[in-house]
Design a protein around this motif. Structure first.
Motif, PDB file in Angstrom:
ATOM      1  N   ALA B 237      -5.685  18.486   2.274  1.00  0.00           N
ATOM      2  CA  ALA B 237      -5.282  17.819   1.015  1.00  0.00           C
ATOM      3  C   ALA B 237      -6.350  17.260   0.115  1.00  0.00           C
ATOM      4  CB  ALA B 237      -4.340  16.757   1.399  1.00  0.00           C
ATOM      5  N   ALA B 238      -5.889  16.848  -0.926  1.00  0.00           N
ATOM      6  CA  ALA B 238      -6.836  16.571  -2.031  1.00  0.00           C
ATOM      7  C   ALA B 238      -7.639  15.067  -1.613  1.00  0.00           C
ATOM      8  CB  ALA B 238      -6.356  16.398  -3.370  1.00  0.00           C
ATOM      9  N   THR B 239      -8.594  14.975  -2.110  1.00  0.00           N
ATOM     10  CA  THR B 239      -9.439  13.708  -1.591  1.00  0.00           C
ATOM     11  C   THR B 239      -8.631  12.488  -1.744  1.00  0.00           C
ATOM     12  OG1 THR B 239     -11.218  14.910  -2.283  1.00  0.00           O
ATOM     13  CG2 THR B 239     -11.868  12.713  -1.577  1.00  0.00           C
ATOM     14  N   VAL B 240      -8.033  12.350  -3.036  1.00  0.00           N
ATOM     15  CA  VAL B 240      -7.116  11.019  -2.980  1.00  0.00           C
ATOM     16  C   VAL B 240      -6.086  10.797  -1.875  1.00  0.00           C
ATOM     17  CG1 VAL B 240      -7.581  10.379  -5.375  1.00  0.00           C
ATOM     18  CG2 VAL B 240      -6.208  12.172  -4.905  1.00  0.00           C
ATOM     19  N   THR B 241      -5.532  12.096  -1.542  1.00  0.00           N
ATOM     20  CA  THR B 241      -4.406  11.851  -0.638  1.00  0.00           C
ATOM     21  C   THR B 241      -4.834  11.474   0.747  1.00  0.00           C
ATOM     22  OG1 THR B 241      -3.569  13.896  -1.766  1.00  0.00           O
ATOM     23  CG2 THR B 241      -2.674  13.180   0.449  1.00  0.00           C
ATOM     24  N   ARG B 242      -6.271  12.083   0.951  1.00  0.00           N
ATOM     25  CA  ARG B 242      -6.716  11.682   2.345  1.00  0.00           C
ATOM     26  C   ARG B 242      -7.311  10.165   2.148  1.00  0.00           C
ATOM     27  NH1 ARG B 242     -11.274  15.591   3.646  1.00  0.00           N
ATOM     28  NH2 ARG B 242     -11.339  16.173   1.445  1.00  0.00           N
ATOM     29  N   LEU B 243      -7.742   9.753   1.077  1.00  0.00           N
ATOM     30  CA  LEU B 243      -8.239   8.413   0.717  1.00  0.00           C
ATOM     31  C   LEU B 243      -6.865   7.532   1.034  1.00  0.00           C
ATOM     32  CD1 LEU B 243     -10.536   6.342  -0.299  1.00  0.00           C
ATOM     33  CD2 LEU B 243      -9.455   6.656  -2.366  1.00  0.00           C
ATOM     34  N   GLY B 244      -5.568   7.943   0.592  1.00  0.00           N
ATOM     35  CA  GLY B 244      -4.748   7.098   0.724  1.00  0.00           C
ATOM     36  C   GLY B 244      -4.003   7.044   2.103  1.00  0.00           C
ATOM     37  N   ARG B 245      -4.459   8.128   3.045  1.00  0.00           N
ATOM     38  CA  ARG B 245      -4.201   8.159   4.308  1.00  0.00           C
ATOM     39  C   ARG B 245      -5.011   7.254   5.026  1.00  0.00           C
ATOM     40  NH1 ARG B 245      -5.624  13.544   6.205  1.00  0.00           N
ATOM     41  NH2 ARG B 245      -4.336  14.093   4.715  1.00  0.00           N
ATOM     42  N   LEU B 246      -6.165   7.181   4.952  1.00  0.00           N
ATOM     43  CA  LEU B 246      -7.169   6.280   5.383  1.00  0.00           C
ATOM     44  C   LEU B 246      -6.847   4.756   5.225  1.00  0.00           C
ATOM     45  CD1 LEU B 246     -10.113   6.428   6.895  1.00  0.00           C
ATOM     46  CD2 LEU B 246     -11.103   6.199   4.323  1.00  0.00           C
ATOM     47  N   LEU B 247      -6.390   4.479   3.826  1.00  0.00           N
ATOM     48  CA  LEU B 247      -6.344   3.031   3.592  1.00  0.00           C
ATOM     49  C   LEU B 247      -5.034   2.634   3.721  1.00  0.00           C
ATOM     50  CD1 LEU B 247      -8.690   2.720   0.703  1.00  0.00           C
ATOM     51  CD2 LEU B 247      -9.015   2.073   2.921  1.00  0.00           C
ATOM     52  N   GLY B 248      -3.804   3.622   4.240  1.00  0.00           N
ATOM     53  CA  GLY B 248      -2.799   3.238   4.665  1.00  0.00           C
ATOM     54  C   GLY B 248      -1.766   3.224   3.242  1.00  0.00           C
ATOM     55  N   TRP B 249      -2.034   3.978   2.262  1.00  0.00           N
ATOM     56  CA  TRP B 249      -1.380   3.616   1.101  1.00  0.00           C
ATOM     57  C   TRP B 249       0.055   4.586   1.028  1.00  0.00           C
ATOM     58  CZ3 TRP B 249      -5.870   4.710  -2.813  1.00  0.00           C
ATOM     59  CH2 TRP B 249      -6.678   3.545  -2.563  1.00  0.00           C
ATOM     60  N   GLN B 250       1.400   3.934   0.819  1.00  0.00           N
ATOM     61  CA  GLN B 250       2.495   4.642   0.815  1.00  0.00           C
ATOM     62  C   GLN B 250       3.202   4.371  -0.371  1.00  0.00           C
ATOM     63  OE1 GLN B 250       4.041   6.561   2.726  1.00  0.00           O
ATOM     64  NE2 GLN B 250       2.611   6.447   4.376  1.00  0.00           N
ATOM     65  N   PRO B 251       3.802   5.681  -1.168  1.00  0.00           N
ATOM     66  CA  PRO B 251       3.631   6.830  -0.669  1.00  0.00           C
ATOM     67  C   PRO B 251       2.274   7.532  -0.854  1.00  0.00           C
ATOM     68  CG  PRO B 251       4.662   6.829  -2.839  1.00  0.00           C
ATOM     69  CD  PRO B 251       4.647   5.409  -2.147  1.00  0.00           C
ATOM     70  N   PRO B 252       1.598   8.410  -0.134  1.00  0.00           N
ATOM     71  CA  PRO B 252       0.280   9.027  -0.220  1.00  0.00           C
ATOM     72  C   PRO B 252       0.148   9.439  -1.637  1.00  0.00           C
ATOM     73  CG  PRO B 252       1.455  10.245   1.532  1.00  0.00           C
ATOM     74  CD  PRO B 252       2.525   9.306   0.565  1.00  0.00           C
ATOM     75  N   PRO B 253      -1.034   9.230  -2.629  1.00  0.00           N
ATOM     76  CA  PRO B 253      -1.287   9.385  -3.745  1.00  0.00           C
ATOM     77  C   PRO B 253      -1.569  10.785  -4.007  1.00  0.00           C
ATOM     78  CG  PRO B 253      -2.898   8.387  -3.017  1.00  0.00           C
ATOM     79  CD  PRO B 253      -1.938   8.036  -1.924  1.00  0.00           C
ATOM     80  N   LEU B 254      -1.120  11.710  -5.080  1.00  0.00           N
ATOM     81  CA  LEU B 254      -1.461  13.222  -5.182  1.00  0.00           C
ATOM     82  C   LEU B 254      -2.586  13.262  -6.318  1.00  0.00           C
ATOM     83  CD1 LEU B 254       1.971  14.850  -4.601  1.00  0.00           C
ATOM     84  CD2 LEU B 254       0.225  14.679  -3.227  1.00  0.00           C
ATOM     85  N   THR B 255      -2.361  12.147  -7.224  1.00  0.00           N
ATOM     86  CA  THR B 255      -3.347  12.183  -8.272  1.00  0.00           C
ATOM     87  C   THR B 255      -4.287  11.125  -8.512  1.00  0.00           C
ATOM     88  OG1 THR B 255      -1.813  10.839  -9.829  1.00  0.00           O
ATOM     89  CG2 THR B 255      -1.416  13.409  -9.942  1.00  0.00           C
ATOM     90  N   VAL B 256      -5.320  11.031  -9.221  1.00  0.00           N
ATOM     91  CA  VAL B 256      -6.135  10.087  -9.383  1.00  0.00           C
ATOM     92  C   VAL B 256      -5.595   8.711  -9.798  1.00  0.00           C
ATOM     93  CG1 VAL B 256      -8.162   9.153 -10.672  1.00  0.00           C
ATOM     94  CG2 VAL B 256      -8.356  11.474  -9.626  1.00  0.00           C
ATOM     95  N   ARG B 257      -4.712   8.863 -10.765  1.00  0.00           N
ATOM     96  CA  ARG B 257      -3.779   7.891 -11.621  1.00  0.00           C
ATOM     97  C   ARG B 257      -3.016   7.026 -10.413  1.00  0.00           C
ATOM     98  NH1 ARG B 257       0.892   7.695 -14.556  1.00  0.00           N
ATOM     99  NH2 ARG B 257       1.354   9.719 -13.899  1.00  0.00           N
TER     100      ARG B 257
END
Lengths: 355, 520
Positions: B237-257
């Motif tokens: 997945a895109a880097t931001v999506t994996r970043l979201g996974r790493l920090l437990g963000w929900q829902p996982p982000p698809l864009t930088v915004r």
């Protein structure tokens, strides 16, 4: 119609055939040189911006090489007809190889005669090289009769492969050099370079076939008429190509005439058969405009006038080497040939035709 | 309404493992369905089954059924489905049949026997829809990659198909070209309601365009649903999506915004600053000064100086035509420089962009052995070393041409690197690579630099530069416009890597991960 529009492919075809015919009708080296100059001028003013258009010097060079080889062979094998220029060591070939003498005397009339015949070959090739440089191959194929549609498509597709393949050759060479750190290793180089080229070409061809299939090529199955027409068309093209070889190779005119008749007959049959079937829709077919008709009539006028002059016994058309005399020209013949230069004047000298 | 249905589709080549295995899938009218998965997961096969290229053009065992526009591919050949499925091949080169864009667009319509008036109107329409009207008289060979791919899409769209199938349309393109193509796809979908089946590796741009996604693993649908759900656990997945996974963000982000919105809520008190990378290398291995190169009458490099030292990984960034490839070729000695000098302390190995230009041996192992034979230094140890370093051991006996694009790239790197040069110059080697291939390559690069070698990567991929490079050099119009540690050069840039844009000054996921661990 836009005045700057390139001439129609059919116009160019007729022009090239007329130029080649003029060279055949007036093989005097001065006339041939004039046609060569006209071809070069037409290329300079009308060449398209495609990789194939750059092939003009290459094709003319090819003609020159062919002519030179022919001169050397003729001079080395024809003896005892005129003044000796100098002598070479000679050898007699065994009977099985023809039994004639190779080398020996080099004679003036033989040299001049074969050089002048060689120039005719160059002239014919230059006419077709110019045609190749100025014509849009794609339009040529599109204006071909329906009988030649498939064959023409094969041609356009393969022509579209030319620039890609040239690029690939460069890439393969460089990759080979990079592999050894810039050092050139000759051993086995052919295999190392040919294999990637062929494999990439094969992969491309397969992808292209799939792509054409996906885009509906052959969506409508050919009718029986079309199938037969297609084969007749192939036959016609083969006969016409044979005619070309016969003319260039200097075969007796009778065989060339027979081949032309056969080709024309097959062509007519193919066109008639295919047109009787379903019509194929064409996108934006181009029609001949006034400029096309002008060039067409001028081009046809050139060989027609030359043929008439030949009937009227214009002696300048052919150059005789025995008794030896300088070639001479006649005004009507020059005017007739200059008609071929019309396309060069229809466009600005530096204008590259818009695509 | 369903535009395309796969029911129980399975496919295998004779004597091979199944490529697709019981795939059930529905593509709704007006949706963009994104197909993701690593190389060899069956993405291409799935897409090629949409218009019957699989199995009609490939052969092999096919079961199940694909129905598109109410017609089954079992009963219809690809050419009979040309009016309902528009298919665009991965390689835009392979698409064109004529030497003029406009005439090429007419090809599909002429095949279908559309009447000339409609033909004329349709062509004008797609020329506008894909914004290629000014290219109509050009030859496809003279276009840039992005332009060519948009022309190819126009050629598929012109017959008015109910589904457009795009097989990795941006994998061969630079970021600008990729953006143009995906922008065009998004616009077609939004304005005309075109249904799109899209396979992609590069998900930064593609994921936001999609309405639904499918993850393929070994020929099976591993998950299907909304792009955010499907990509949440996908390693590619895109880097931001994996970043979201790493920090437990929900829902996982698809864009930088979306990620920046999460980041504003993230409490970063107590996060240590990321450790600076050791930028200074050892002895110079290759250097050039005042290098000027002219190719075909135009200046490609003007007065370029660059020194590459032991232990360095240098990323060479810059748009197409900025001179990246030319600089690599000059450093490698493949081309000669007009002015200036290139100094090499030892052999320098250059891996060209297209691996297909290099590979000719019947197996991967033989490919590496050939190089050693050519330079007259047979050394089985080196062969094993590079096969292992690039994780090619399992592929060692395969024919290079049967491998995926990313695998071929790795073989090309191994085949050149095996010669033992200290400096490796890689030209866009990660282009079109899937995540596992890229990871294998990045590991090999890092190892090579640690062992005292140096690597120069010409790339468009700032994420790769952020992860792998100790130094970033930006070329613009033949000049070096920026040079320095990755964090400094990329920080102010409009094209900064995604992590840097979301959580500055962090550059990579690894840095964020270690900081997050240190805090807790």
């Amino acid at each position: 119609m836009d005045a700057r529009q390139p001439l129609h492919a059919l116009t160019w075809l007729v022009w090239a055939l007329a130029a080649a015919a003029s060279v055949q009708l007036a093989p005097n080296p001065l006339y041939v040189a004039l046609v060569l100059a006209i071809s070069a001028a037409v290329v300079a003013t009308n060449a398209l911006d495609s990789p194939l258009a750059k092939g003009f010097p290459l094709l003319v060079g090819l003609g020159l090489t062919f002519a030179l080889v022919r001169v050397v062979l003729t001079v080395a094998t024809t003896h005892g007809v005129g003044d000796v220029l100098f002598s070479l060591p000679s050898a007699r070939l065994p009977q099985i190889l023809g039994g004639f003498t190779v080398g020996g005397t080099v004679e003036v009339p033989v040299l001049l005669q074969s050089a002048s015949e060689g120039l005719v070959i160059v002239g014919v090739l230059a006419a077709f090289a110019a045609f190749n440089a100025v014509v849009s191959h794609h339009e040529l194929v599109r204006s071909a009769p329906a009988a030649f549609f498939e064959l023409g498509l094969v041609l356009t597709v393969s022509l579209a492969f030319v620039p890609v393949t040239l690029q690939a050759i460069g890439a393969v060479r460089e990759a080979d050099k990079a592999r050894t750190g810039g050092r050139i290793v000759r051993r086995g180089r052919l295999v190392r370079q040919a294999v990637p080229l062929l494999e990439t070409g094969m992969e491309r061809a397969v992808s292209l076939a799939e792509s054409m299939d996906s885009r509906g090529f052959g969506h409508q199955a050919p009718t029986r008429h079309e199938a037969v027409g297609g084969w007749l068309g192939v036959g016609a093209l083969l006969s016409l190509a044979g005619t070309f070889l016969a003319l260039v190779g200097g075969a007796p005119p009778v065989s060339a005439a027979l081949l032309v008749a056969l080709g024309a007959g097959l062509f007519a049959a193919a066109v008639a058969l295919t047109s009787a079937g379903r019509r194929r829709v064409r996108y934006r077919p181009r029609h001949l405009v006034l400029t096309d008709w002008l060039v067409l009539s001028a081009a046809i006028a050139a060989p027609a006038t030359l043929a008439m002059l030949s009937v009227l016994h214009d002696d300048t058309l052919r150059w005789s080497v025995s008794p030896l005399a300088l070639p001479s020209v006649s005004a009507p013949a020059v005017v007739a040939l200059l008609a071929l230069a019309l396309p060069a004047f229809l466009r600005p000298p530096n204008g590259v035709a818009p695509r | 309404m369903t535009a395309l249905t796969y029911s129980g589709v399975a496919f295998a080549y004779p004597g091979g493992a199944p490529v697709l295995d019981g795939v059930d899938l529905r593509v709704e009218q007006g949706d963009v369905l994104l197909v993701v998965g690593s190389s060899g997961s069956g993405k291409s096969t799935l897409l090629r089954a949409a218009n019957g290229l699989v199995p009609h053009s490939t052969g092999g065992r096919f079961s199940g059924d694909v129905v598109v526009g109410g017609r089954s591919t079992r009963l219809h050949l690809p050419r009979q489905l040309a009016d309902v499925v528009g298919f665009v091949h991965q390689d835009p080169e392979a698409h064109f049949v004529t030497d003029q864009v406009e005439a090429d667009l007419a090809f599909g319509l002429e095949n279908l026997g559309v009447d000339p008036a409609t033909m004329r109107r349709r062509i004008e329409e797609v020329l506008d829809a894909l914004d290629i009207a000014r290219l109509r008289h050009r030859s496809p060979a003279s276009l840039s990659g992005g332009e060519r791919q948009r022309c190819a899409i126009a050629g598929a769209l012109v017959v008015g198909p109910s589904v457009l199938v795009l097989d990795e349309p941006t994998s061969q393109l630079d970021p600008q070209g990729a953006e143009d193509v995906l922008g065009a796809v998004a616009r077609l979908n939004a304005d005309l309601g075109t249904t799109v089946l899209l396979a992609e590796h590069r998900l930064e741009r593609a994921a936001p365009v999609a309405h639904a996604a499918v993850l393929l693993e070994a020929g099976r649908v591993a998950s299907a649903g909304s792009p955010a759900d499907v990509l949440a656990d996908y390693p590619g997945a895109a880097t931001v999506t994996r970043l979201g996974r790493l920090l437990g963000w929900q829902p996982p982000p698809l864009t930088v915004r979306e990620a920046q919105r999460h980041a504003r809520r993230e409490d970063r008190a107590g996060w240590p600053e990321p450790a600076a990378r050791s930028a200074s290398g050892g002895d110079p291995l290759v250097s050039c000064t005042g290098v000027r190169v002219e190719l075909g009458g135009s200046v490609v490099l003007r007065d370029v100086a660059l020194t590459v030292r032991e232990g360095e990984v240098v990323a060479l960034l810059g748009r197409n035509g900025a001179g990246k490839t030319t600089l690599l070729r000059a450093l490698a000695g493949v081309i000669s420089v007009g002015r200036g000098s290139v100094h090499r302390a030892g052999p320098v190995a250059y891996v060209p962009q297209d691996p297909n230009a290099l590979l000719f041996a019947p197996t991967v192992r033989r490919e590496l052995e050939q190089t050693l034979r050519l330079i007259g230094r047979p050394d089985a140890h080196q062969v094993d070393h590079w096969l292992r370093a690039l994780r090619l051991e399992d592929l060692a006996h395969r024919h290079p041409r049967t491998l995926s694009g990313g695998e071929r790239q790795r073989v090309a790197v191994a085949a050149v690197a095996v010669g033992g040069a200290a400096v490796l110059l890689l030209d866009e080697t990660t282009r079109g690579m899937d995540a596992p291939s890229r990871q294998a390559l990045e590991t090999a690069i890092a190892e090579h630099a640690r062992a005292g070698g140096a690597v120069v990567l010409a790339t468009h991929d700032v994420e790769l530069a952020a992860r792998a490079a100790s130094r970033v050099v930006v070329l613009g119009d033949g000049d070096v416009v920026a040079s320095g540690p990755a964090r400094e050069v990329l920080a102010g840039s409009l094209f900064a890597p995604q992590v840097l844009r979301v959580l500055p000054p962090f550059l990579t996921l690894e840095e964020v991960a270690s900081a997050a661990v240190l805090r807790s």
